[in-house]
Design an enzyme around this catalytic site. Structure first.
Site, PDB file in Angstrom:
ATOM      1  N   ASP A 288       0.833  -1.199   0.000  1.00  0.00           N
ATOM      2  CA  ASP A 288       0.000   0.000   0.000  1.00  0.00           C
ATOM      3  C   ASP A 288       0.873   1.257   0.000  1.00  0.00           C
ATOM      4  OD1 ASP A 288      -2.358   1.689   0.589  1.00  0.00           O
ATOM      5  OD2 ASP A 288      -1.491   1.796   2.613  1.00  0.00           O
ATOM      6  N   GLU A 334       1.723  -0.550  -5.035  1.00  0.00           N
ATOM      7  CA  GLU A 334       0.593   0.354  -5.290  1.00  0.00           C
ATOM      8  C   GLU A 334       1.212   1.735  -5.541  1.00  0.00           C
ATOM      9  OE1 GLU A 334      -1.665   3.403  -4.752  1.00  0.00           O
ATOM     10  OE2 GLU A 334      -1.604   2.742  -2.652  1.00  0.00           O
ATOM     11  N   ASP A 389     -10.688   2.442  -3.532  1.00  0.00           N
ATOM     12  CA  ASP A 389     -10.869   3.880  -3.363  1.00  0.00           C
ATOM     13  C   ASP A 389     -11.581   4.536  -4.540  1.00  0.00           C
ATOM     14  OD1 ASP A 389      -9.696   4.145  -0.849  1.00  0.00           O
ATOM     15  OD2 ASP A 389      -7.685   4.381  -1.657  1.00  0.00           O
TER      16      ASP A 389
END
Length: 490
Positions: A288, A334, A389
């Site tokens: 992440d 990511e 998201d």
């Protein structure tokens, strides 16, 4: 090897108990993926989530969320009575986290009493083999003793982890500490059985490693020297993101930031441990906010996102050590956001897969970004229509309007205004090694998982029973076969 899969968090699974679990609904989803020609199941972090359900404010990088316990399996072991199991039925619909936690709190005392009577020796052996579990359990017990207080507001001997004070508290509250250890022991066993079930059906599990823990977490309490804190232990700077076209005010995440210089002095021991924990749970892990490892955004505690500044991160040291133990292709970076050449060089040197999101091919202002056009995806990438998201594909296309959909159609070769099927097909046909789709993109009326910068109304969406049907499996199987991503070709 080309693969495709589905993004769906455990919480989203249908269940009569108010939230998805590691139980039969998860096994049914694995069966669905197998029937649909999919070989990847990507999920969000499984760590204990924040009160609002956000899994990116984990109370521990190492622990699993007790909400994921398979209650029916526990009843089968005699740890819950039929009446207690029936009392946990909360129905389908959105996850109501406050109601769910109140409900579970009612069954924990009896569950723990029976579980420790049956498994205490195994639980203590588990704790001895996993030092993080003892930290997590003790932290949770102290938190319950001082509800609502940050760990810095506890009595100083506990906040500062004075050994005699911790031993005394653990002895006086042994049931509370061992109860939390029991839940982790049970969760670990259930997860390993689910992972073995998936492996036997050709489905690999893709986990998510958040970059930062929550401030009130066992990780920060037990290792404050690794974080950017002031002398009192409070956050001097917090994590977030600057204003951009997707969030005009920026984002203040309020996670603590790392002291990478101290991590390096320690040989990145704790950071390597959390990566090892990730691979103990999953087949592949998503890093992440990968950008934050190379350059992180620091916001003065209590300040606005615009007041932050970029700071130099760790560079290559941690990942060089990690790659001595794990294959580069099992890491997914990511690498979204304020991508710089330095970040791209770091990812490329490590050999990690890049993340490409098709919705970013057109900005909210209608500007084209070739990096995210499926025709330009490199092989060393994971391609997706959107992430947790992003809005659902249907909502995003509706917001584009006719003009935007026409521009998108020209980017993906639709021959007119693009629809959801066009973008899905373009992502699947791309050169990217992996293609993963949020399940909501195939379900009319489904809602997005999270809206960044919006504190309420997130992380609650769930599948309804019957959503995972034969026609949907056939649709996905055709897509996988046409794009040469089918499990039959692996």
């Amino acid at each position: 090897m080309r693969r495709s899969g589905i993004l769906l968090h455990i919480t989203c699974l249908p269940s009569p108990y108010g939230v998805g679990s590691f139980g039969r609904e998860a096994r049914r989803f694995v069966d669905f993926l197998s029937a649909a020609g999919q070989s990847l199941w990507q999920m969000l972090p499984l760590s204990p989530a924040a009160a609002n359900g956000c899994p990116y404010q984990p109370g521990s990088f190492f622990a699993l969320d007790p909400l994921f316990l398979d209650l029916e399996a526990l009843a089968g072991e005699g740890l819950l009575t039929p009446g207690e199991l029936a009392g946990c039925r909360l129905g389908e619909g959105d996850v109501d986290y406050p109601a769910l936690r109140r409900n579970r709190a009612q069954i924990y005392p009896a569950l723990i009493r029976r579980g420790l009577a049956k498994y205490r020796r195994a639980v203590l052996d588990y704790a001895a083999a996993n030092p993080w579990a003892a930290e997590y359990a003790l932290f949770g017990a102290i938190s319950s003793r001082y509800p609502g207080a940050a760990w810095t507001d506890w009595p100083e001997p506990l906040a500062r982890r004075q050994e005699d004070a911790l031993h005394r508290f653990a002895a006086e509250h042994s049931q509370a500490v061992e109860g939390r250890l029991l839940l982790q022991y049970l969760l670990e066993g259930q997860w390993r059985r689910l992972r073995a079930y998936a492996a036997a059906r050709g489905v690999k599990l893709v986990g998510d490693l958040p970059i930062y823990p929550a401030y009130h977490s066992s990780d920060v309490w037990a290792h404050p020297e690794l974080f950017w804190l002031d002398r009192s232990g409070r956050m001097a700077r917090v994590a977030g993101a600057p204003p951009d076209e997707y969030a005009a005010a920026g984002q203040v995440w309020n996670n603590p930031l790392y002291r990478w210089d101290r991590a390096e002095d320690d040989g990145y021991r704790w950071h390597l441990a959390r990566i090892r924990r990730g691979f103990a749970l999953y087949d592949k892990i998503r890093l992440d906010h990968f950008i934050g490892y190379e350059t992180f955004y620091a916001i003065p505690a209590g300040g606005e996102a615009a007041a932050g500044q970029w700071c130099e991160g760790l560079g290559e040291g941690l990942f060089r050590l990690a790659l001595e133990q794990f294959a580069p292709g099992d890491f997914i970076a990511e690498d979204l956001g304020s991508l710089t050449p330095r970040v791209e060089r770091l990812r490329a040197r490590c050999g990690f897969l890049s993340t490409r999101v098709a919705q970013f091919a057109l900005s909210p202002a209608g500007e084209e970004n070739p990096r995210y056009c499926p025709a330009h995806y490199p092989e060393e990438a994971i391609a997706c229509t959107g992430t947790h998201d992003n809005p659902t594909l249907a909502d995003w296309l509706a917001a584009l309007g006719e003009k935007g959909r026409c521009r998108l159609g020209s980017l993906v070769g639709a021959g007119g205004p693009a629809d959801a099927a066009d973008l899905i097909a373009a992502v699947a046909a791309s050169q990217a090694r992996y293609a993963v789709f949020p399940l909501q993109d195939f379900l009319p009326g489904a809602r997005r998982m999270n809206t960044p910068g919006q504190p309420e109304g997130n992380w609650a969406w769930r599948l309804s029973s019957g959503s995972l049907n034969g026609p949907l499996a056939e649709q996905l199987a055709r897509l996988a076969l046409q794009s040469k991503r089918s499990v039959d070709s692996l």
